[in-house]
Design a protein around this motif. Structure first.
Motif, mmCIF file in Angstrom:
data_model
loop_
_atom_site.group_PDB
_atom_site.id
_atom_site.type_symbol
_atom_site.label_atom_id
_atom_site.label_comp_id
_atom_site.label_asym_id
_atom_site.label_seq_id
_atom_site.Cartn_x
_atom_site.Cartn_y
_atom_site.Cartn_z
ATOM 1 N N LYS A 155 0.813 -1.219 0.000
ATOM 2 C CA LYS A 155 0.000 0.000 0.000
ATOM 3 C C LYS A 155 0.845 1.267 0.000
ATOM 4 C CE LYS A 155 -4.090 -2.071 1.454
ATOM 5 N NZ LYS A 155 -4.556 -2.782 0.342
ATOM 6 N N GLU A 156 2.162 1.116 0.192
ATOM 7 C CA GLU A 156 3.038 2.282 0.246
ATOM 8 C C GLU A 156 4.179 2.145 -0.759
ATOM 9 O OE1 GLU A 156 4.487 2.987 4.167
ATOM 10 O OE2 GLU A 156 2.479 2.989 5.064
ATOM 11 N N ASP A 157 4.619 3.283 -1.255
ATOM 12 C CA ASP A 157 5.751 3.314 -2.164
ATOM 13 C C ASP A 157 7.033 2.983 -1.396
ATOM 14 O OD1 ASP A 157 3.974 4.151 -4.103
ATOM 15 O OD2 ASP A 157 4.462 6.261 -3.876
ATOM 16 N N VAL A 158 7.981 2.372 -2.101
ATOM 17 C CA VAL A 158 9.247 1.960 -1.490
ATOM 18 C C VAL A 158 10.393 2.625 -2.238
ATOM 19 C CG1 VAL A 158 10.751 -0.013 -1.001
ATOM 20 C CG2 VAL A 158 8.273 -0.244 -0.763
ATOM 21 N N TYR A 159 11.333 3.177 -1.487
ATOM 22 C CA TYR A 159 12.544 3.739 -2.077
ATOM 23 C C TYR A 159 13.451 2.586 -2.511
ATOM 24 C CZ TYR A 159 16.931 6.222 -2.652
ATOM 25 O OH TYR A 159 18.101 6.720 -3.177
ATOM 26 N N VAL A 160 13.948 2.664 -3.732
ATOM 27 C CA VAL A 160 14.844 1.636 -4.277
ATOM 28 C C VAL A 160 16.188 2.291 -4.574
ATOM 29 C CG1 VAL A 160 15.183 -0.026 -6.147
ATOM 30 C CG2 VAL A 160 12.878 0.391 -5.266
ATOM 31 N N SER A 161 17.247 1.648 -4.124
ATOM 32 C CA SER A 161 18.595 2.187 -4.292
ATOM 33 C C SER A 161 18.975 2.294 -5.770
ATOM 34 C CB SER A 161 19.604 1.296 -3.575
ATOM 35 O OG SER A 161 20.921 1.605 -3.995
ATOM 36 N N PRO A 162 19.200 3.522 -6.264
ATOM 37 C CA PRO A 162 19.637 3.670 -7.657
ATOM 38 C C PRO A 162 20.979 2.991 -7.915
ATOM 39 C CG PRO A 162 18.939 5.779 -6.750
ATOM 40 C CD PRO A 162 18.991 4.809 -5.612
ATOM 41 N N GLU A 163 21.853 3.010 -6.907
ATOM 42 C CA GLU A 163 23.175 2.395 -7.085
ATOM 43 C C GLU A 163 23.046 0.886 -7.276
ATOM 44 O OE1 GLU A 163 26.764 3.012 -8.206
ATOM 45 O OE2 GLU A 163 25.447 4.632 -7.638
ATOM 46 N N LYS A 164 22.160 0.257 -6.520
ATOM 47 C CA LYS A 164 21.928 -1.181 -6.661
ATOM 48 C C LYS A 164 21.415 -1.508 -8.071
ATOM 49 C CE LYS A 164 19.225 -4.965 -4.672
ATOM 50 N NZ LYS A 164 18.273 -5.362 -3.626
ATOM 51 N N ILE A 165 20.497 -0.706 -8.564
ATOM 52 C CA ILE A 165 19.945 -0.936 -9.909
ATOM 53 C C ILE A 165 21.008 -0.647 -10.964
ATOM 54 C CG2 ILE A 165 18.114 -0.325 -11.536
ATOM 55 C CD1 ILE A 165 17.158 -1.810 -8.984
ATOM 56 N N ARG A 166 21.771 0.431 -10.786
ATOM 57 C CA ARG A 166 22.844 0.755 -11.735
ATOM 58 C C ARG A 166 23.850 -0.393 -11.831
ATOM 59 N NH1 ARG A 166 24.362 5.398 -9.950
ATOM 60 N NH2 ARG A 166 23.463 6.655 -11.593
ATOM 61 N N ASN A 167 24.266 -0.921 -10.690
ATOM 62 C CA ASN A 167 25.225 -2.033 -10.691
ATOM 63 C C ASN A 167 24.652 -3.253 -11.389
ATOM 64 O OD1 ASN A 167 27.121 -0.495 -9.330
ATOM 65 N ND2 ASN A 167 26.519 -1.254 -7.313
ATOM 66 N N LEU A 168 23.383 -3.528 -11.175
ATOM 67 C CA LEU A 168 22.732 -4.661 -11.831
ATOM 68 C C LEU A 168 22.696 -4.457 -13.352
ATOM 69 C CD1 LEU A 168 21.258 -7.341 -11.667
ATOM 70 C CD2 LEU A 168 19.190 -6.084 -11.031
ATOM 71 N N ILE A 169 22.317 -3.264 -13.772
ATOM 72 C CA ILE A 169 22.274 -2.960 -15.209
ATOM 73 C C ILE A 169 23.660 -3.134 -15.817
ATOM 74 C CG2 ILE A 169 21.981 -1.095 -16.895
ATOM 75 C CD1 ILE A 169 19.756 -0.005 -14.955
ATOM 76 N N ARG A 170 24.665 -2.615 -15.157
ATOM 77 C CA ARG A 170 26.027 -2.709 -15.695
ATOM 78 C C ARG A 170 26.520 -4.147 -15.739
ATOM 79 N NH1 ARG A 170 28.863 2.702 -13.056
ATOM 80 N NH2 ARG A 170 27.745 4.166 -14.446
ATOM 81 N N SER A 171 26.149 -4.957 -14.742
ATOM 82 C CA SER A 171 26.568 -6.358 -14.770
ATOM 83 C C SER A 171 25.892 -7.105 -15.919
ATOM 84 C CB SER A 171 26.294 -7.044 -13.431
ATOM 85 O OG SER A 171 24.917 -7.222 -13.237
#
Length: 174
Positions: A155-171
């Motif tokens: 029911k609530e929005d969640v903050y997601v670490s941009p650095e975690k997503i960036r690292n995943l994209i780069r991998s």
């Protein structure tokens, strides 16, 4: 600890997870499947099959999909800068507005188009609840990388670490 009963066996899933984590750690250090199998006391074919189940296709086409995300604009800007091909991030409010803004047929057609776009990608990073992740894996296929941010219903929005997503994209791109 949660145990699972299968017939007359009692299975400890945590032990399985630890074994798989150790297997991946050893394989990423450069050990062969045979060497890892000998260290862990399992058959080499088990190592091979587990790797096959988890294998992601590396490729240029990546999708980033998620809801309910608190920092969608921040993640969208970062993903666009990293060359992500398809980005669909929504807050809980945006998700509800998206559904309410269309009649049933329009909504179904739009959802089908979005699924088709995601399936056309080599990898789909999905950010969402435990139940939504299961649905997306079933609809989009094995090239989904799930980031679970909570249990359904959320029911609530969640903050997601941009650095975690960036690292995943780069991998995925390397």
């Amino acid at each position: 600890m949660q145990l699972v009963r299968i017939g007359d066996k009692v299975i400890n899933p945590e032990r399985i997870y630890r074994m798989v984590d150790r297997m991946l750690e050893l394989r990423s250090q450069g050990l062969s499947q045979q060497e890892v199998a000998e260290i862990l006391g399992v058959d080499r074919t088990l190592i091979s099959r587990l790797e096959s189940v988890g294998e992601m296709r590396k490729g240029k086409r990546i999708a980033l999909v998620g809801f309910p995300v608190a920092n969608g604009p921040e993640l969208t800007a970062m993903a666009a800068a990293e060359g992500v091909d398809f980005i669909l991030l929504m807050s809980d409010q945006e998700r509800h507005e998206f559904a309410r803004s269309q009649n049933g047929v329009e909504l179904l057609n739009q959802v089908m188009r979005l699924i088709a776009r995601a399936r056309a990608c080599d990898a789909v990073i999905f950010i969402g609840s435990d139940e939504r992740l299961k649905m997306v894996e079933a609809l989009v296929g094995p090239h989904v990388i799930g980031i679970e941010i909570g249990r359904s219903p959320m029911k609530e929005d969640v903050y997601v670490s941009p650095e975690k997503i960036r690292n995943l994209i780069r991998s995925l791109k390397d």
